[in-house]
Design a protein around this motif. Structure first.
Motif, PDB file in Angstrom:
ATOM      1  N   MET A 251       3.117  -9.434   1.881  1.00 52.57           N
ATOM      2  CA  MET A 251       3.311  -8.094   2.432  1.00 52.57           C
ATOM      3  C   MET A 251       4.733  -8.015   2.989  1.00 52.57           C
TER       4      MET A 251
ATOM      5  N   LEU B 268       6.776  -2.810   0.842  1.00 47.20           N
ATOM      6  CA  LEU B 268       5.448  -2.557   0.294  1.00 47.20           C
ATOM      7  C   LEU B 268       4.616  -1.738   1.275  1.00 47.20           C
TER       8      LEU B 268
ATOM      9  N   SER C  55      -2.533  -1.492  -1.259  1.00 44.62           N
ATOM     10  CA  SER C  55      -2.618  -2.941  -1.071  1.00 44.62           C
ATOM     11  C   SER C  55      -3.746  -3.281  -0.108  1.00 44.62           C
TER      12      SER C  55
ATOM     13  N   VAL D 260      -1.255 -10.113   0.025  1.00 41.51           N
ATOM     14  CA  VAL D 260      -2.006  -8.919  -0.349  1.00 41.51           C
ATOM     15  C   VAL D 260      -2.183  -8.846  -1.855  1.00 41.51           C
TER      16      VAL D 260
ATOM     17  N   ALA E 135      -1.866  -5.991  -4.526  1.00 40.24           N
ATOM     18  CA  ALA E 135      -1.268  -4.651  -4.594  1.00 40.24           C
ATOM     19  C   ALA E 135      -1.414  -4.069  -5.989  1.00 40.24           C
TER      20      ALA E 135
END
Length: 188
Positions: free
Chosen positions: A18, A22, A30, A149, A151
């Motif tokens: 992350m 983002l 995400s 994460v 995404a």
């Protein structure tokens, strides 16, 4: 680079750290999977009791194994570099930044040769070869590295089948990594 692949449709989803870019982007969806941890990579020749005492804040003796005197610095930019530098300054101030590597994988190779120590992420640890793991011990230093994460471009989440798949994959990955982290921590 992964965000660019998502943007130009070369990938539909990515497992990545992350970042503020983002988090602030309205074009991506995400889900946090796990909190990546910083692990201290130390040659197996170094006494684990000494390593744990250093992690717990004990002042290392003047005479210590040579590997603890040399630190491998990873030159590639990463989210937790400052955290790593601060930890070494506080816990092992005598560790001179002696080696430089472009990648964390190269840094672990130097550690496996018994020449120094470095920090790596839990995510990298999960993907190291058995040869490196047989020559290096990895210790959780109690510091987070970054949030990892899954995404995807936000517009794909409007497709019901894709949204369900993404949600199921997120659950499976969370379970997998939480179990893998628990297994690693129980080994210490």
């Amino acid at each position: 680079m992964l965000m660019e692949y998502l943007e130009i449709r070369k990938a539909n989803m990515a497992l990545m750290a992350m970042t503020s870019a983002l988090a602030d982007s309205p074009t991506f969806h995400s889900e946090v999977l796990y909190e990546d941890r910083i692990l201290w990579a130390v040659p197996k020749s170094v006494d684990p009791t000494l390593v744990r005492s250093i992690i717990n804040g004990a002042t290392p003796s003047v005479v210590q194994p040579p590997a603890l005197s040399n630190r491998v610095v990873v030159d590639a930019p990463h989210e937790w570099r400052a955290t790593s530098d601060i930890w070494f300054a506080a816990h092992l101030p005598g560790a001179v930044p002696f080696y430089v590597s472009d990648l964390h994988l190269g840094a672990t190779e130097i550690v496996a040769a018994g020449l120094g120590t470095c920090h790596v992420s839990f995510t990298l640890h999960s993907n190291l070869s058995e040869r490196i793991r047989s020559q290096v011990n990895f210790y959780d230093i109690g510091r987070p590295a970054q949030q990892m994460v899954l995404a995807t471009p936000r517009h794909l989440m409007t497709v019901p089948a894709y949204g369900k798949y993404f949600s199921r994959l997120t659950r499976v990955l969370r379970t997998h990594y939480s179990q893998h982290l628990a297994d690693h921590l129980s080994e210490q």
